[in-house]
Design a protein around this motif. Structure first.
Motif: not given
Length: 197
Positions: A3-4, A27-28, A32, A47-48, A50-51, A103
Motif C-alpha cells: 500500500r505504501a 509514497r502510496a 485508496p 493519506r498523509k 495515515q502515513l 487504515f
C-alpha cells in the motif's frame, strides 16, 4: 500488494525528551478506497495522516526493540566506510494495524531500522511477509547509497526522483517482485549505485 513505502528519521534517543520522528519520504501505491467523501485535498491530507501514523508506530517499534535488547540508544551517525553497508543484521520486524487505525482495513507493516533511519512497507495482510522483508533489505542499501542518507548532505529531500526510480524498478505499482542478482546488478549499474551484495 504494498500500500505504501515510508522512509523516516527516528526521533531522539532520550526517553525523557523524545523527539518526534520525521517522515523524509512517503509514497502510496494504488488508489485508496473511497470510504470518506470529500475533495481531493482532503483525501491527500487523510493519506498523509495515515502515513505519519505508520511512521510513529515504526519509530515506537524501533525504540521498543532497542530498549528490550539492552543496547544503548545512540543515534550518532557512524563514520561511513568506503565499502557499502551490509544490512543482514539490521533490526527489523512486523506488526499489524487493526481496521480503522489508521487504515479502514487491517494492514501489516514490515520495517527495517538502520542507525537513525527506518524503512517501512505497508502491506495487505495476505501479502508474502518474507518477500516484504527481503525487498526492504534489498531496497534500503540502494537508497542509502544513492541518496547518501548516512553521510553529510543527504539528498532525500532534494532528490525524491531517485527514490521514485528505485521504487518503480523494485516495487512496480506496489507489486513485490522476486528479485535475482542479475536484475539487481542491472539496476545498480543503471543508477550508478555501489550496493552491498
Amino acid at each position: 500488494m504494498v500500500r505504501a513505502f515510508v522512509l523516516l528519521a527516528l526521533g531522539g534517543p532520550d526517553p525523557a525528551r523524545p523527539a518526534p520522528c520525521r517522515v523524509l519520504y512517503a509514497r502510496a501505491f494504488g488508489t485508496p478506497p473511497e470510504t470518506s467523501p470529500g475533495d481531493p485535498p482532503r483525501r491527500r491530507l487523510r493519506r498523509k495522516e495515515q502515513l505519519l501514523a505508520v511512521a510513529r508506530q515504526v519509530a515506537s517499534q524501533c525504540q521498543l526493540l532497542q530498549s528490550s535488547s539492552g543496547r544503548p540508544s545512540s543515534l550518532q551517525l557512524p563514520q561511513l566506510p568506503d565499502e557499502p553497508m551490509s544490512l543482514q543484521d539490521a533490526p527489523g520486524g512486523l506488526f499489524q494495524l487493526p481496521p480503522g487505525d489508521p487504515f479502514p482495513e487491517r494492514v501489516t507493516v514490515a520495517w527495517l531500522s538502520v542507525v537513525a533511519l527506518a524503512f517501512a512497507l505497508v502491506c495487505d495482510p495476505q501479502e508474502n511477509l518474507s518477500l516484504a522483508e527481503i525487498t526492504l533489505r534489498r531496497l534500503a542499501p540502494r537508497l542509502l547509497a544513492s541518496l547518501r542518507l548516512l553521510g553529510p548532505g543527504a539528498d532525500v529531500l532534494l532528490r525524491p526522483e531517485t527514490t521514485d526510480i528505485l521504487l518503480d524498478r523494485l516495487l512496480p505499482h506496489g507489486q513485490m517482485l522476486f528479485l535475482n542478482e542479475h536484475f539487481l546488478q542491472a539496476v545498480d549499474r543503471e543508477m550508478g549505485i555501489k550496493a552491498s551484495r
